[in-house]
Design a protein around this motif. Structure first.
Motif, mmCIF file in Angstrom:
data_model
loop_
_atom_site.group_PDB
_atom_site.id
_atom_site.type_symbol
_atom_site.label_atom_id
_atom_site.label_comp_id
_atom_site.label_asym_id
_atom_site.label_seq_id
_atom_site.Cartn_x
_atom_site.Cartn_y
_atom_site.Cartn_z
ATOM 1 N N ASP A 1 0.762 -1.129 0.001
ATOM 2 C CA ASP A 1 -0.101 -0.287 -0.050
ATOM 3 C C ASP A 1 0.965 1.304 0.124
ATOM 4 N N ALA A 2 0.822 2.195 -1.108
ATOM 5 C CA ALA A 2 1.864 3.285 -1.217
ATOM 6 C C ALA A 2 1.473 4.159 -0.167
ATOM 7 N N GLY A 3 0.277 4.479 0.067
ATOM 8 C CA GLY A 3 -0.148 5.322 1.077
ATOM 9 C C GLY A 3 0.618 5.049 2.337
ATOM 10 N N LEU A 4 0.352 3.891 2.768
ATOM 11 C CA LEU A 4 0.967 3.595 4.283
ATOM 12 C C LEU A 4 2.393 3.739 4.177
ATOM 13 N N HIS A 5 2.899 3.464 3.200
ATOM 14 C CA HIS A 5 4.371 3.440 2.990
ATOM 15 C C HIS A 5 4.924 5.009 3.084
ATOM 16 N N LEU B 1 7.673 9.927 5.281
ATOM 17 C CA LEU B 1 7.490 11.236 5.548
ATOM 18 C C LEU B 1 7.639 11.320 7.132
ATOM 19 N N ARG B 2 6.991 10.350 8.137
ATOM 20 C CA ARG B 2 7.249 10.472 9.414
ATOM 21 C C ARG B 2 8.683 10.209 9.821
ATOM 22 N N GLN C 1 15.216 10.923 2.831
ATOM 23 C CA GLN C 1 14.021 10.277 2.992
ATOM 24 C C GLN C 1 12.867 11.026 2.418
ATOM 25 N N ALA C 2 12.979 12.440 2.625
ATOM 26 C CA ALA C 2 11.778 13.311 2.068
ATOM 27 C C ALA C 2 11.728 13.425 0.487
ATOM 28 N N SER C 3 12.811 13.433 -0.127
ATOM 29 C CA SER C 3 12.997 13.492 -1.322
ATOM 30 C C SER C 3 12.213 12.228 -2.256
ATOM 31 N N SER D 1 2.281 17.539 1.598
ATOM 32 C CA SER D 1 2.777 17.646 2.883
ATOM 33 C C SER D 1 4.397 17.228 2.635
ATOM 34 N N GLN D 2 4.742 16.555 1.703
ATOM 35 C CA GLN D 2 6.177 16.425 1.339
ATOM 36 C C GLN D 2 6.795 17.566 1.048
ATOM 37 N N GLN D 3 6.301 18.484 0.090
ATOM 38 C CA GLN D 3 6.697 19.853 -0.289
ATOM 39 C C GLN D 3 6.922 20.833 1.208
#
Length: 275
Positions: free
Chosen positions: A139-143, A148-149, A166-168, A178-180
């Protein structure tokens, strides 16, 4: 949520000469990003369980329910409880050891990392998140939430370069804002205001398309000398005739769970109004 130590906090311009306000803003940045991710944890975790074709592991589910209840009780204690916290972490470790490839293990690890951040134990938080990243739930969303956490906690711990790495990593469209914003925080910590502004503006643009206002993101931009364009709320177009027809057609087929949920929401709204 994580409080970024002052020695590692992003340094933002403050043209209005308000150091105390700016310090509060910097401290709140991690909390806001963290709160958004925690909300997504609950949403995507629930949807994963609902949409997964696998048979639910009732043993893991029961153990996780006990962990969640113990965590809620622990959070309700103002001064905390060292013994209860130790037992909670032990129970989480046992669940992960026995059911490590389940969403319950992932959720338990997210609880452990959150509590560790609150206790300023970044080492434990990072270890828990690293384990959570290795769980393949397909599941890409959970990953992406975990990724990001993890980057957020790396930033809070002062490992700015690792946080940037990690954030990139690419995330689904739903997580790009949220990533940006997180990338903006990281670039500020690196004292690269130009890239920070670019990342914050990217986040603001993505949020504008969703008609989603984030006041703290606005403050971050304003303290870098940027006045973002106001985000207009989404227009809510209601087809009254269609809604009335649907009510008539479904008047004899009321969903008890939906009715109970609506009643609970109305009761909560009445309570808030009374307060």
């Amino acid at each position: 949520m994580a409080k970024i130590p002052s020695s590692n906090s992003p340094q933002m311009n403050n043209p209005n000469g308000e150091p105390q306000s700016m310090e509060k803003l910097k401290q709140a940045s991690g909390y806001i990003i963290g709160a958004i991710l925690l909300a997504l944890i609950g949403y995507f975790g629930w949807n994963y369980l609902q949409n997964s074709g696998m048979k639910a592991d009732t043993v893991a589910a029961d153990k996780y329910a006990a962990i969640e209840a113990a965590n809620d009780e622990l959070l309700g204690q103002p001064e905390g409880n060292a013994e209860a916290s130790k037992k909670l972490n032990s129970d989480i470790d046992a669940l992960v050891a026995e059911h490590g490839n389940t969403v319950y293990a992932w959720q338990a690890l997210m609880i452990k990392s959150r509590n560790a951040v609150d206790a300023n134990d970044m080492k434990t938080a990072l270890a828990a998140l690293k384990k959570a990243l290795k769980i393949d739930l397909k599941d890409a969303g959970l990953h992406s939430i975990t990724q990001l956490r993890y980057a957020t906690v790396l930033l809070a711990s002062g490992d700015v370069d690792a946080a940037l790495t990690q954030a990139s990593i690419d995330v689904p469209v739903a997580f790009e804002a949220s990533q940006q914003e997180l990338l903006g925080d990281i670039y500020l910590a690196k004292k690269d205001n130009e890239k920070a502004v670019r990342a914050y503006e990217n986040a603001w643009s993505l949020l504008s398309k969703r008609h989603e206002e984030r006041p703290f993101l606005r403050l971050k931009l304003e303290n870098l000398g940027i006045s973002p364009k106001p985000i207009e709320p989404a227009e809510q177009v209601v087809d009254v005739e269609a809604m009335q027809q649907a009510q008539l057609e479904g008047s004899n087929e009321i969903n008890p769970e939906l009715e109970a949920a609506i009643a609970e929401m109305e009761a909560a709204a009445s309570e808030d109004a009374a307060q």
